[in-house]
Scaffold this active site. Structure first.
Site, PDB file in Angstrom:
ATOM      1  N   ARG A  67       0.789  -1.247   0.000  1.00 46.14           N
ATOM      2  CA  ARG A  67       0.000   0.000   0.000  1.00 46.14           C
ATOM      3  C   ARG A  67       0.815   1.287   0.000  1.00 46.14           C
ATOM      4  O   ARG A  67       0.251   2.360   0.221  1.00 46.14           O
ATOM      5  CB  ARG A  67      -0.979   0.032   1.185  1.00 46.14           C
ATOM      6  CG  ARG A  67      -1.921  -1.152   1.271  1.00 46.14           C
ATOM      7  CD  ARG A  67      -2.844  -1.216   0.084  1.00 46.14           C
ATOM      8  NE  ARG A  67      -3.894  -2.225   0.283  1.00 46.14           N
ATOM      9  CZ  ARG A  67      -4.502  -2.853  -0.713  1.00 46.14           C
ATOM     10  NH1 ARG A  67      -4.176  -2.592  -1.969  1.00 46.14           N
ATOM     11  NH2 ARG A  67      -5.452  -3.726  -0.482  1.00 46.14           N
ATOM     12  N   ASN A  97      -0.307  -1.673  -7.384  1.00 47.27           N
ATOM     13  CA  ASN A  97      -1.556  -0.896  -7.418  1.00 47.27           C
ATOM     14  C   ASN A  97      -1.632   0.091  -6.260  1.00 47.27           C
ATOM     15  O   ASN A  97      -2.527   0.067  -5.431  1.00 47.27           O
ATOM     16  CB  ASN A  97      -2.779  -1.822  -7.433  1.00 47.27           C
ATOM     17  CG  ASN A  97      -2.836  -2.738  -6.229  1.00 47.27           C
ATOM     18  OD1 ASN A  97      -1.811  -3.064  -5.656  1.00 47.27           O
ATOM     19  ND2 ASN A  97      -4.032  -3.139  -5.844  1.00 47.27           N
ATOM     20  N   ASP A 156      -1.771  -6.037 -11.465  1.00 50.16           N
ATOM     21  CA  ASP A 156      -2.600  -6.733 -10.474  1.00 50.16           C
ATOM     22  C   ASP A 156      -3.764  -5.897  -9.945  1.00 50.16           C
ATOM     23  O   ASP A 156      -3.603  -4.740  -9.602  1.00 50.16           O
ATOM     24  CB  ASP A 156      -1.760  -7.181  -9.282  1.00 50.16           C
ATOM     25  CG  ASP A 156      -2.612  -7.940  -8.282  1.00 50.16           C
ATOM     26  OD1 ASP A 156      -3.483  -8.705  -8.713  1.00 50.16           O
ATOM     27  OD2 ASP A 156      -2.428  -7.745  -7.074  1.00 50.16           O
ATOM     28  N   ASP A 309      -1.847 -12.839  -1.411  1.00 51.18           N
ATOM     29  CA  ASP A 309      -2.589 -11.665  -1.885  1.00 51.18           C
ATOM     30  C   ASP A 309      -2.977 -10.780  -0.684  1.00 51.18           C
ATOM     31  O   ASP A 309      -4.086 -10.245  -0.613  1.00 51.18           O
ATOM     32  CB  ASP A 309      -3.829 -12.083  -2.689  1.00 51.18           C
ATOM     33  CG  ASP A 309      -4.458 -10.916  -3.447  1.00 51.18           C
ATOM     34  OD1 ASP A 309      -3.895  -9.797  -3.412  1.00 51.18           O
ATOM     35  OD2 ASP A 309      -5.514 -11.118  -4.069  1.00 51.18           O
TER      36      ASP A 309
END
Lengths: 428, 311
Positions: A67, A97, A156, A309
């Site tokens: 993050r 991402n 992703d 994940d």
């Protein structure tokens, strides 16, 4: 104080045998200098009683959302590293991402710099986006990201919708020797889907993500990989048919590898119950039949790696209605106890599977040396106590986020110690 | 019967609770024949309607029901509130919680919002429709209406026609009618028929086969063209021709004595024609009237502050 430590009476796990081997393990500096059934002479070494404990090579997770940059309210690289250590994972690959996306060499350098400041800094790697802003339109600066240290390409969270863009990306990635990982989903088929399309989505009145959304994209991406010759890694496979498509491609010699996540082995769409957003992720939890097929596939060696994940989200974000809550659950801290509790402790598979699929193979996929517990090897292992339990309270977890179905639940087994490059990062 | 805080869906109701609500609606309906239609049952209690989706009918029905029970009624105006400025549902609920209302009647376009609200308030939450998920008071009023027609619902047959996939009414009403022993079948275009419905529910793709199943009731669903963002069928005209209650089909229903229901509001000329609306066995107005009685019964039954409303 001597810098030697003797792990006495341990049961050693390896990828080569389901049987554990009883041995003493002597560590000096960052190396394992002795593995023998009995090491008596360890002058001055600190002795750690490992009776009844399993020593296994530390894990490596190729699918982690740290993050950073931009979503530090959910997690940052430092807290993510601590969460990893807490779960016995001593290295991982970050997904791009973020906000902004990791789609150029500048961001690659910046996240790697941030990673270096953590306790497992040298073992945190990053992926780079396939396309600028993960928009699926223009290629990101692939060569410069590789030069800056990126080890994998992926958008992703999104597929690359346009097959021509993906083809070009694969051709480029192949020549720069970067694996490309696909989040397989046909967006039009998923629509506004919030969970697996099936009897539960119907009963809850939630829009569904049909299995074909994932399966069709897997087939397309594999065909493109065969055509271009890139190393393709299919992320988080959830359906039996998707897995079979990958198996057939492997049998034909196509360079394709694939991941399975612990939650897709353990939970099904039926666990969503009354709109519990701790069971919302993408791809979604499928059916019990899919759970069983994936598990058998893992046992039969169809999956190259287990990857979590790990996807932190704040409690505020998850405490919304099911359709509005974001996709994703955390996984780094719960992975091993959940796999131990559900499978190893019940005799479904052995320790060798975990060592192979969650420690050795993930490293090999990225040309990193595995860390087996052998004389002369790197001292990078964990001590796991099968007789203790772990309760995943807010206090226990080091991740900034607690969005896991295991929140406040207890699982068998406890990661007691984590050794990284000879140093004990955790002891409890 | 344990006190219950919320009415969120049909699944969580016990048989005893269903019977309680349906049977108590009878005396409430009898009140409507009197000149003074009001009883003091909920005097001093407050019901708040929180509608994130516009609905004149359901909201009015709840308001009339509450007023006949002497409750105070207030409406949280979502359109002009900070909700449109991005305030989260739970922030709104905190505000309402501070106002100490007793009942919150919620409608929202997302499934599960009433469940979420119910977990975060001591007030009784009544689901007045959440996305495709549930519309329990509609199901209860449908069952009540059918019990007025059929002495025994067991074995009677209801054919539900239309957008089964996106209909909370189809979900809740099917569940309740089947709980009460009715047989339920669906007639829908393939694109609006869910793939995984219980095998005991026959699925039909055309009227001929569906009528061969010998339904006693045809329940038409509203065609919500405004909510369908994908091409589920080519046009309203084509829908009407293939799946609507055309004049010719009204004639068939008349010959066979089949009743017609619809949750309202109707799209004349799409799912039903003017002749269908005027058909002597159309129960649409009875459904509206019974809706008030059933909602009075629901308000009477629920216990604000009770435990165990949500599982």
């Amino acid at each position: 104080m001597s810098n030697k430590r003797l792990y006495r009476g341990a049961s050693i796990a390896s990828e080569d045998s389901p049987k554990l081997t009883k041995a003493d393990v002597l560590v000096e500096g960052d190396r394992i200098i002795g593995v023998a059934s009995k090491i008596e002479k360890a002058d001055g070494a600190e002795v750690i009683d490992c009776t009844g404990r399993v020593l296994m090579p530390a894990m490596f997770d190729i699918h982690v959302h740290a993050r950073e940059p931009g979503q530090e309210e959910k997690e940052n690289i430092a807290t993510c590293a601590e969460a990893a250590i807490n779960g016995g994972v001593t290295g991982f690959i970050m997904m791009p991402n973020t906000s902004p996306a990791i789609d150029n060499s500048g961001v690659v350098r910046s996240v790697l710099e941030s990673a270096r400041r953590t306790r497992i800094g040298a073992s945190i790697y990053t992926s780079g986006a396939i396309t600028k802003g993960r928009k699926g339109e223009e290629l990101a600066g692939i060569a410069s990201m590789k030069a800056a240290g990126a080890v994998l390409l992926t958008d992703d969270g999104f597929p690359v919708d346009n097959p021509q863009v993906l083809r070009r990306a694969m051709e480029y990635a192949r020549d720069f020797d970067l694996p490309l990982a696909s989040h397989c989903e046909v967006k039009e088929l998923s629509g506004k889907g919030a969970m697996h399309e099936g009897k539960v989505s119907y009963a809850l009145g939630l829009p569904g993500i049909p299995s074909i959304s994932e399966e069709i994209c897997i087939a397309r991406d594999i065909r493109l990989a065969e055509f271009t010759g890139v190393h393709l890694n299919i992320q988080h496979v959830t359906t039996a048919r998707g897995m079979e498509t990958i198996k057939r491609a492997k049998d034909r010699g196509i360079r394709v590898t694939c991941e399975v996540a612990p939650h897709h082995l353990i939970f099904s769409h039926e666990d969503i119950g009354n709109f519990d957003t701790h069971y919302k992720m993408n791809p979604p939890l499928r059916t019990k039949e899919d759970n069983a097929a994936l598990l058998q596939g893992l046992i039969d060696g169809w999956f190259d790696v287990i990857a979590t994940d790990h996807a932190p989200h704040t409690e505020f974000e998850k405490n919304q209605d099911f359709a509005s809550a974001p996709f994703g659950i955390t996984g780094l801290e719960t992975a091993l106890p959940s796999l131990y509790d559900h499978f190893i402790s019940r005799g479904v598979f052995g320790w060798d599977l975990i060592v192979k699929r969650y420690s050795a193979e993930p490293r090999r996929l990225f040309k990193l040396p595995p860390v087996p517990i052998v004389e002369g090897g790197a001292a990078e292992f964990i001590v796991f106590n099968p007789d203790r339990t772990t309760k995943f309270t807010r206090e226990f977890m080091k991740s900034k986020s607690v969005n896991t179905p295991f929140l406040d639940k207890e699982l068998k087994g406890c990661v007691e110690r984590v050794v990284y490059r000879g140093e004990e990062l955790l002891a409890r | 019967m344990n006190p219950r805080k919320d009415l969120l869906d049909i699944q969580s109701l016990t048989d005893e609770e269903i019977t309680f609500v349906l049977e108590n609606a009878v005396p409430f309906k009898d009140l409507f024949r009197r000149s003074v239609k009001k009883v003091p049952t909920l005097k001093g209690r407050t019901m708040l309607t929180l509608f994130y989706e516009p609905s004149t009918r359901t909201r009015s029905s709840f308001e009339v029901a509450a007023s006949r029970l002497s409750a105070d009624i207030t409406h949280f105006d979502v359109e002009s509130s900070s909700v449109v400025k991005g305030e989260s549902v739970l922030d709104t609920v905190e505000t309402l919680e501070a106002m100490k209302v007793d009942y919150i009647v919620v409608r929202h376009k997302q499934a599960g919002i009433p469940n979420l609200i119910a977990k975060n308030t001591a007030a009784s939450v009544i689901n007045a429709g959440d996305g495709w998920h549930a519309h329990p008071t509609q199901a209860l009023l449908d069952a009540f209406t059918l019990r007025e027609i059929f002495k025994d619902l067991r074995g009677a047959r209801t054919l539900i026609v239309g957008d089964i996939q996106h209909s909370r009414v189809a979900r809740s009403t099917s569940l309740l009618l089947r709980r009460l022993g009715m047989n339920v079948a669906y007639l829908a275009p393939g694109s609006l028929m869910p793939r995984e419905i219980p095998p005991e529910i026959p699925q039909f793709g055309n009227w001929t086969d569906a009528l061969d199943w010998k339904p006693d009731v045809v329940y038409l669903l509203r065609v919500q063209t405004e909510r369908l963002d994908e091409p589920f069928f080519p046009s309203a005209a084509e829908y009407h021709k293939n799946y609507g209650l055309t004049d010719a089909r009204v004639q068939i229903l008349r010959e066979r004595g089949i009743y017609v229901m619809h949750p309202g509001p109707v799209n004349r000329g799409v799912e039903i024609t003017d002749k269908g609306m005027d058909y002597e066995r159309t129960l649409i107005n009875a459904q509206v009237e019974n809706g008030i009685a059933v909602r009075m019964s629901v308000l009477y039954w629920l216990r604000p502050g009770a435990e165990g409303g949500v599982s």
